[in-house]
Structures are given as C-alpha cells and as structure tokens.
Design an enzyme around this catalytic site. Structure first.
Site, PDB file in Angstrom:
ATOM      1  N   ASP A  37      -8.946  -6.793  -4.358  1.00 18.58           N
ATOM      2  CA  ASP A  37      -8.480  -5.122  -4.023  1.00 18.58           C
ATOM      3  C   ASP A  37      -9.055  -4.039  -4.766  1.00 18.58           C
ATOM      4  O   ASP A  37      -8.774  -4.042  -5.803  1.00 18.58           O
ATOM      5  CB  ASP A  37      -6.945  -5.143  -3.930  1.00 18.58           C
ATOM      6  CG  ASP A  37      -6.447  -3.898  -3.356  1.00 18.58           C
ATOM      7  OD1 ASP A  37      -7.339  -2.929  -3.091  1.00 18.58           O
ATOM      8  OD2 ASP A  37      -5.208  -3.610  -3.036  1.00 18.58           O
TER       9      ASP A  37
ATOM     10  N   HIS B 131      -8.016  -5.390  -0.138  1.00 23.97           N
ATOM     11  CA  HIS B 131      -6.687  -4.600   0.057  1.00 23.97           C
ATOM     12  C   HIS B 131      -5.796  -5.139   1.376  1.00 23.97           C
ATOM     13  O   HIS B 131      -4.578  -5.377   1.250  1.00 23.97           O
ATOM     14  CB  HIS B 131      -7.070  -3.070   0.518  1.00 23.97           C
ATOM     15  CG  HIS B 131      -5.639  -2.168   0.193  1.00 23.97           C
ATOM     16  ND1 HIS B 131      -4.640  -2.403  -0.834  1.00 23.97           N
ATOM     17  CD2 HIS B 131      -5.082  -1.616   1.439  1.00 23.97           C
ATOM     18  CE1 HIS B 131      -3.763  -1.396  -0.563  1.00 23.97           C
ATOM     19  NE2 HIS B 131      -4.113  -1.055   0.706  1.00 23.97           N
ATOM     20  N   ASP B 132      -6.868  -5.600   2.397  1.00 29.00           N
ATOM     21  CA  ASP B 132      -6.186  -6.195   3.576  1.00 29.00           C
ATOM     22  C   ASP B 132      -5.270  -7.423   3.443  1.00 29.00           C
ATOM     23  O   ASP B 132      -4.652  -7.924   4.128  1.00 29.00           O
ATOM     24  CB  ASP B 132      -7.194  -6.430   4.634  1.00 29.00           C
ATOM     25  CG  ASP B 132      -7.221  -5.097   5.634  1.00 29.00           C
ATOM     26  OD1 ASP B 132      -6.354  -4.436   5.559  1.00 29.00           O
ATOM     27  OD2 ASP B 132      -8.483  -5.377   6.610  1.00 29.00           O
TER      28      ASP B 132
ATOM     29  N   ARG C 234     -11.796   6.292  10.128  1.00 25.20           N
ATOM     30  CA  ARG C 234     -11.377   5.061  10.139  1.00 25.20           C
ATOM     31  C   ARG C 234     -12.306   3.987   9.811  1.00 25.20           C
ATOM     32  O   ARG C 234     -12.018   3.029   8.926  1.00 25.20           O
ATOM     33  CB  ARG C 234     -10.890   4.487  11.789  1.00 25.20           C
ATOM     34  CG  ARG C 234     -10.455   3.125  11.814  1.00 25.20           C
ATOM     35  CD  ARG C 234      -9.322   2.800  10.973  1.00 25.20           C
ATOM     36  NE  ARG C 234      -8.628   1.528  11.502  1.00 25.20           N
ATOM     37  CZ  ARG C 234      -7.694   0.946  10.717  1.00 25.20           C
ATOM     38  NH1 ARG C 234      -7.031   1.904   9.993  1.00 25.20           N
ATOM     39  NH2 ARG C 234      -6.850  -0.245  11.095  1.00 25.20           N
TER      40      ARG C 234
ATOM     41  N   SER D  52       0.884  -1.417  -0.081  1.00 39.44           N
ATOM     42  CA  SER D  52      -0.020  -0.001  -0.195  1.00 39.44           C
ATOM     43  C   SER D  52       0.821   1.365  -0.090  1.00 39.44           C
ATOM     44  O   SER D  52       1.737   1.403  -0.784  1.00 39.44           O
ATOM     45  CB  SER D  52      -0.941  -0.151   1.204  1.00 39.44           C
ATOM     46  OG  SER D  52      -1.927   0.849   1.102  1.00 39.44           O
TER      47      SER D  52
END
Lengths: 392, 196
Positions: free
Chosen positions: A331, A364-365, A236, A166
C-alpha cells in the site's frame, strides 16, 4: 440468443455466508447540525443498512465507516439480480470476521454522499433546488457527530467497535479521540494520522479534472441536466492508480495490448488503458462530482493532531478504547509507515494496541480483499470483542 | 509456568511498562498483566504468534528487531525483556544498547554456548552442537550469534553495563548449586538483569 446478465449466483440464490437480501433504511433528522466549516445543516437524512440483531443492552453494535467512494451497502445483496454483494462482504456476515451472529452492524452512507444520505445531489428543502456546490464542506468530525445522532436514535450509547479502512479508518480514529466514552474498540485499517503532501497532490489532480470539465458548470450540472463525465472519469482513473500497487497492475495487465500491433495513435491500446477508461466511465455515471470533491477535501482536511498542536501522542492520549491497526506491505497510498506512526503514539500514550503488517500484493485495495492472514487476525480480534459483549 | 518466567516476574514491579522483544505467543506478558497489572507491549515478527497474541488480548506490534528500535523513546519502559532471542538478531550488541536506552532495566536470557554438551560436540565430534533445545543445523539455524556466559559478561563490562542479577538454569529451566558454581560450563540458559 437473448443476452443474460450475470447474477449473484448462477441459480439466483444468495450464498449462505452472506447476510442475504438487505433493505436500506433512512433516518430523518430535524435538529440542526453545526458543521466544522461554520455553517449549519438544518435538516438531513442518513441512509444506512444494518446486519444482525441488537442485543438487549445494546452492547454489541459495530459502526462501519466507509471510504472515499464507498456507501452504506457494505454486505449482502439488494436483490437476487445483483451482480455483486456490498463492498465489504468478505468481512461482514455470518461466521466472517465481523460476525453477524454476534454483532449488530450499522453501516451508514456519509453525509455529503451520493447514495441516499443528504448531499450535493439532494434537493435542498429550503430552496426546492439541488444543493449542488452549495452543499457545505463536511469533515470527518461532522460525520462522527451525524453518526452519533444515528446511534442515539438506534438506542446505542456506546459502540462495541468503530471499524473502517482508509478514510473509514480515519473516522474510527476521530471517534476514538473526540467521543472516547462512546467507543470500546477502534479498528483502523490502511489509514494515516493525516494526509501527506503527496496524498493531497493526488486529490488535487482529481479535483482539477472535475473542476475544469466544461460540463461541470460551477457544480450546477444537475440543474443543467448534464454530468461532468470526463472530469469524474479522469478523477477516478488517477485515484484508481493510487489504490493499486505496481506489482498488482503489472501482474494484471503488464504491457499487454488489446490489438495484435500498436497503431501509432492515442486510442486505448494497452489493456491497462482500456481498464482505467472503463472504470472511469462506469464511475462517472454513478458517482456525483460534487460528492467526489467533498470527500477528497474531507480527506485533505483530516488531521487527528489538529487540536493537539501536531502532537499525535497527545491526540492518542485522549482515547479510552483499545485499538487494532492493520496495514498492507504494497500500500503506497497509506503505507505501513503511516500506521506505525499511530501505533507508536498509542504505545507512548499507554493504550492497548495490536498491529500487523499484512503481506499483500494488491496495494491499498488489499483492505477490501479476502487475505487469509488478515481474515484470521481480524477474526481473532473481533472474537475477543464478542466475548466481552457476552460476558457483560 | 516456565521457571525463567517466574524469575523474570520477580523482577517486574506492579503497574510497570514492560516491553517484550520477541514476545512469542504473549504468554509472559499475559501473566504479568494478570498478576502485576502491567502495561505490556510485545514485539514479534512471526505471523501466527502475532495472531495468537491478538487472540490472548496481548498488545503486540509487528516489527523486525533487525530494523532497529528507534521508534521507542529513551526511558519509555520500566523493563525491557528479551527471552532467547539475542542470539537470533543481526547485531546483538546494538540491540542490547537499544534495550538499555529504552528501559530502566533490561532482562535478557540466552542459550549458553559454553555449556559442556556444546563444548563436547565441538571438541569431541568436531561438529556444531545440535540438541533438542537447539535443534537446528548450522546452515538453517535462526541463531546466528551464539555466545557464552563469559562472552556476554565481557560485552557488559566493555560497555559498562551494570549486572544487577544473574541466574542460570538448564533447558528445563531448573537450577542447581553446581550450575551456580560453574555457570559457564554447566548451565544451558543464562538470565541476566542489567541496567546502564
């Protein structure tokens, strides 16, 4: 019965495949650092962790660059009471892709961070007050220069590899383009050559959530002994949604309710709401709002083609290192197509590159999670680097 | 070394840019790098093969040939190779046209369906040919576009592609005078070097 806190392992021992108990270190710098924004930071500290041993010719050093909300604690544990190891413990450790038997791993907290390196939540030694909103906006280029000074101090003239996912992958690219002689390999995972309008838009929503929180006080919340919890929590929550795929959220929560029936109000009734609220609350207590603003801005400003009139191939032609790029199928924050842009530019520039698109449902994680194919590929690439190191 | 690879190697000049479509474990590119100092890039879809390329230090990009090759500019490679993969792509004619757009020369190898054993299976047994070399049955084969040497040459002629070289071998990649005499009947694998 007294409540017990879950530990690293039930019997308080540290797993064998971890780097063990790690003590973070701090390096103080007195030489002024000229920043991209035009301002200068006269003195600053970087907190960092190291794993493994630096070899005699300092040729086995790996720099780990962290992502938006990451920090220097990438692997191992700080104490046997820790519930969780560092954020990339799946990939750094003895026998892991970044094998600490082979490499000396350096993992700093970025300048402007809130985990020990000088940042908005630090005391400005010139005024004796919190920097707060007066802390300068730093960029990936500034981070690179600060990391280069850390490398100098550690006696590392050239990294065997700069590695990151990232925003961390973007820093690896920055190194490859701007300090090409100081890096032999760049591992760029789930990244992009620059942010899209959609990426910036999500960052803007996050920032507006923070900036519009009455407890933000123009960034001087620490001086007022408060925190913009609502704003950071919202930031968040929206960020977290972009890290997960629709599939991942669907399989984790679906439309599952916390109660037997719906209650016709706005309390958290769906499990996904309760999860996001909890994640937001925990984060808002531990992460500095000004740092969050700064990190998202650094992301927005990142554009590896900036000095090359938008020409990505020209940017990649500046590099001298070899590249591994990895993306993940679900992602959508930095989709595979964004990595492919970089790959195509590298190929056109005649640079050595390996690229894989890993099938993963986690969005994405996924770059943080143990996925067998990703582990094998990453291990294969890092093994080659280790072989090069031992051959010299 | 596989004889077809040694044939291909003769056609690659030192320091060229070489694109290998369906590069497998990357052994051809590795050899060309060692012996001719080429800049090589492999395109592959099979995951274990990609990891093997990485292990060998061969440049490899995961990409599905059926999704096109538009990411490669015109004339961006000196040689574009496709070894025993033409019959497995969805649009062989389009892939061939793309290869000729990207590369100054194209090397393509394919199994010859005009080979006498294939003809015998069809004419005699009345079944699709299955052999050690082509071990699949019709319903599970990745090879969806078989052609003969004559078919291939017609495609080249129709599109005005220039055939610079033609070699024919059997499944052990050995050649002989009788294969060269009746290639479409007696050879199992055809190797062509083409240009626009």
């Amino acid at each position: 019965m007294p409540e017990t806190t879950p530990k690293a392992t039930p019997d308080n021992t540290i797993p064998d495949d971890s780097v063990g108990i790690i003590v973070p270190q701090t390096m103080h710098f007195d030489e002024p650092l000229q920043l991209s924004c035009g301002r200068t930071l006269n003195q600053y500290e970087l907190v960092y962790e190291t794993y493994g041993q630096l070899n005699s010719d300092a040729s086995n050093a790996i720099l780990i660059c962290h992502a938006l909300s990451g920090n220097h604690h990438a692997a191992g544990y700080h104490s046997t009471d820790d519930k969780k190891p560092g954020w990339w413990n799946n990939y750094i450790g003895p026998g892991k892709p970044i094998d600490t038997h082979q490499f000396f791993v350096v993992s700093p907290n970025n300048l402007g961070g809130c985990h020990g390196s000088t940042g908005p939540a630090s005391i400005n030694p010139e005024s004796g007050e919190f920097y707060g909103p007066d802390f300068p906006l730093v960029t990936t280029s500034d981070w690179m220069h600060s990391q280069a000074r850390l490398a100098d101090r550690l006696g590392i003239s050239q990294w065997a590899a700069v590695v990151g996912g990232s925003l961390g992958g973007m820093q690896a690219m920055q190194w490859a383009v701007d300090l090409p002689a100081r890096i032999r390999h760049a591992v760029v995972i789930a990244a992009a050559p620059r942010l899209s309008a959609q990426n910036i838009a999500f960052n803007e929503v996050a920032r507006q959530a923070i900036l519009s929180d009455p407890e933000f006080h123009g960034g001087h919340y620490l001086a007022k002994n408060t925190l913009p919890r609502t704003g950071v929590s919202l930031a968040r929550m929206v960020g977290h949604i972009t890290y997960l795929s629709d599939d991942a959220m669907g399989s984790k929560f679906g439309r599952e309710l916390r109660t037997e029936t719906i209650s016709y109000d706005y309390d958290a009734q769906f499990q996904v709401e309760s999860y996001l609220r909890y994640q937001g609350e925990v984060f808002s207590e531990s992460f500095d709002a000004n740092t969050y603003l700064l990190m998202t801005r650094a992301l927005d400003y990142f554009d590896i083609t900036e000095q090359f009139n938008g020409n990505l191939t020209a940017a990649m032609a500046q590099t001298q290192c070899k590249f591994l790029l990895v993306s993940f199928t679900t992602d959508w924050r930095f989709a595979p197509a964004r990595s492919v842009e970089i790959v195509n530019a590298l190929v056109e520039a005649g640079r050595d590159v390996g690229y894989a698109e890993i099938e993963a449902s986690q969005g994405h994680d996924a770059f943080l999670l143990p996925i067998p194919r990703y582990q094998e590929l990453f291990t294969a690439y890092m093994n080659n680097i280790a072989n090069e190191v031992s051959a010299t | 070394m596989r004889p077809d690879q040694s044939i291909i190697q003769q056609w690659v000049k030192p320091n060229e840019r070489v694109l290998d479509l369906g590069c497998g474990d990357g052994s051809l590119l590795q050899r060309l790098k060692q012996q001719k100092n080429i800049y090589g890039l492999g395109i592959e879809i099979d995951q274990p093969e990609i990891t093997e390329c990485i292990r060998k230090g061969v440049n490899v990009v995961e990409q599905n040939l059926d999704h096109g090759l538009s990411n490669f500019p015109d004339d961006s490679f000196d040689t574009v190779i496709m070894s025993l993969a033409l019959q497995a792509v969805r649009h062989p004619d389009e892939v061939l046209a793309e290869m000729l757009r990207i590369g100054k020369q194209v090397v393509v190898t394919f199994p010859n369906f005009g080979y006498w054993r294939c003809r015998l299976a069809l004419a005699g047994k009345g079944t699709m040919p299955v052999s050690d070399f082509l071990p699949y049955t019709w319903y599970n084969t990745p090879n969806i576009h078989f052609c003969t040497i004559r078919d291939f040459e017609k495609l080249c002629a129709d599109n005005h592609y220039q055939i610079l070289d033609q070699r024919v071998v059997d499944h052990d990649h050995q050649s002989s005078w009788w294969m060269r005499l009746y290639p479409n009947l007696l050879s199992e694998i055809a190797i062509y070097r083409l240009t626009r």
